[in-house]
Design a protein around this motif. Structure first.
Motif, mmCIF file in Angstrom:
data_model
loop_
_atom_site.group_PDB
_atom_site.id
_atom_site.type_symbol
_atom_site.label_atom_id
_atom_site.label_comp_id
_atom_site.label_asym_id
_atom_site.label_seq_id
_atom_site.Cartn_x
_atom_site.Cartn_y
_atom_site.Cartn_z
ATOM 1 N N ALA A 133 96.807 -25.681 61.944
ATOM 2 C CA ALA A 133 95.159 -25.431 62.132
ATOM 3 C C ALA A 133 94.131 -26.487 62.519
ATOM 4 C CB ALA A 133 94.282 -24.302 60.890
ATOM 5 N N THR A 151 93.964 -20.356 54.185
ATOM 6 C CA THR A 151 94.237 -19.028 54.102
ATOM 7 C C THR A 151 94.595 -18.281 52.871
ATOM 8 O OG1 THR A 151 96.585 -19.985 54.146
ATOM 9 C CG2 THR A 151 95.701 -20.048 56.179
ATOM 10 N N SER A 199 98.872 -16.741 64.921
ATOM 11 C CA SER A 199 97.861 -17.939 65.448
ATOM 12 C C SER A 199 97.981 -18.630 66.577
ATOM 13 C CB SER A 199 97.501 -18.239 64.476
ATOM 14 O OG SER A 199 97.085 -17.358 63.448
#
Length: 204
Positions: A133, A151, A199
């Motif tokens: 991320a 998360t 993602s």
């Protein structure tokens, strides 16, 4: 799963305490280290089968875990502080199941090992997701301002504390409780892997 609801209720109180501690010159990193010390003390008490005293120390340790963030928000957040917080949190999470194994190896050894394995997998998925991320400049405030990408999942800090307290209140139930929570942690890791595929599959 429960962290969001708990934070909404506790953060205003913790933030006020954080401001008061900053005025007295207390640093966030100091509280983080004290929190680990209390957590290790809890593990030591549990290893010697002082389960209720261990439960009290667990609660005090996790109070410090909330206060260090409040102090950081009231003063200055640093990447080192975020790094130290997550590393010492993981040390605490590993110490408590280990203490129950030491307290009764024959009864708790297998279930405790399974729980530690699930923590290892779940923690790895959490940190690996945070790294990816960061590479994609992703941000989230779902758990408040954090030093790394958080998360959410079925097994979060609140659920872990509840389970640890249940271990202390009902030590004879450690094997089934630990096995069930290990499955919950592994489910959380698998769900995070699925989220990562959704993602991160496309190139940056």
């Amino acid at each position: 799963m429960l962290d969001g609801a708990v934070r909404r209720r506790l953060d205003p109180l913790l933030d006020r305490l954080g401001v008061a501690l900053v005025r007295r010159g207390v640093r966030a990193d100091t509280i983080t280290i004290v929190g680990l010390g209390l957590g290790l003390a809890a593990a030591g008490l549990i290893a010697y089968r002082f389960y209720l005293a261990g439960a009290v120390m667990i609660l005090l340790s996790r109070l410090c875990d909330g206060l260090d963030g409040a102090v950081a928000r009231a003063s200055r957040r640093t990447d080192f502080g975020g790094f130290l917080d997550i590393v010492l949190d993981f040390a605490f999470y590993g110490a408590v199941p280990l203490a129950f194994i030491v307290a009764d190896p024959s009864a708790n050894g297998l279930a405790g090992a399974f729980l530690l394995f699930s923590f290892y997998v779940n923690g790895s998925s959490f940190l690996a997701y945070a790294i990816m991320a960061e590479k994609r400049a992703m941000t989230t405030s779902v758990r408040g301002a954090k030093s790394l990408y958080f998360t959410t999942g079925l097994a979060e800090a609140t659920e872990t504390i509840i389970v640890f307290l249940a271990f202390c209140l009902f030590p004879a139930w450690f094997p089934p409780l630990a096995a069930v929570f290990a499955v919950v942690c592994l489910y959380t890791a698998v769900s995070r892997i699925v989220l990562a595929r959704l993602s991160f599959l496309e190139p940056r």
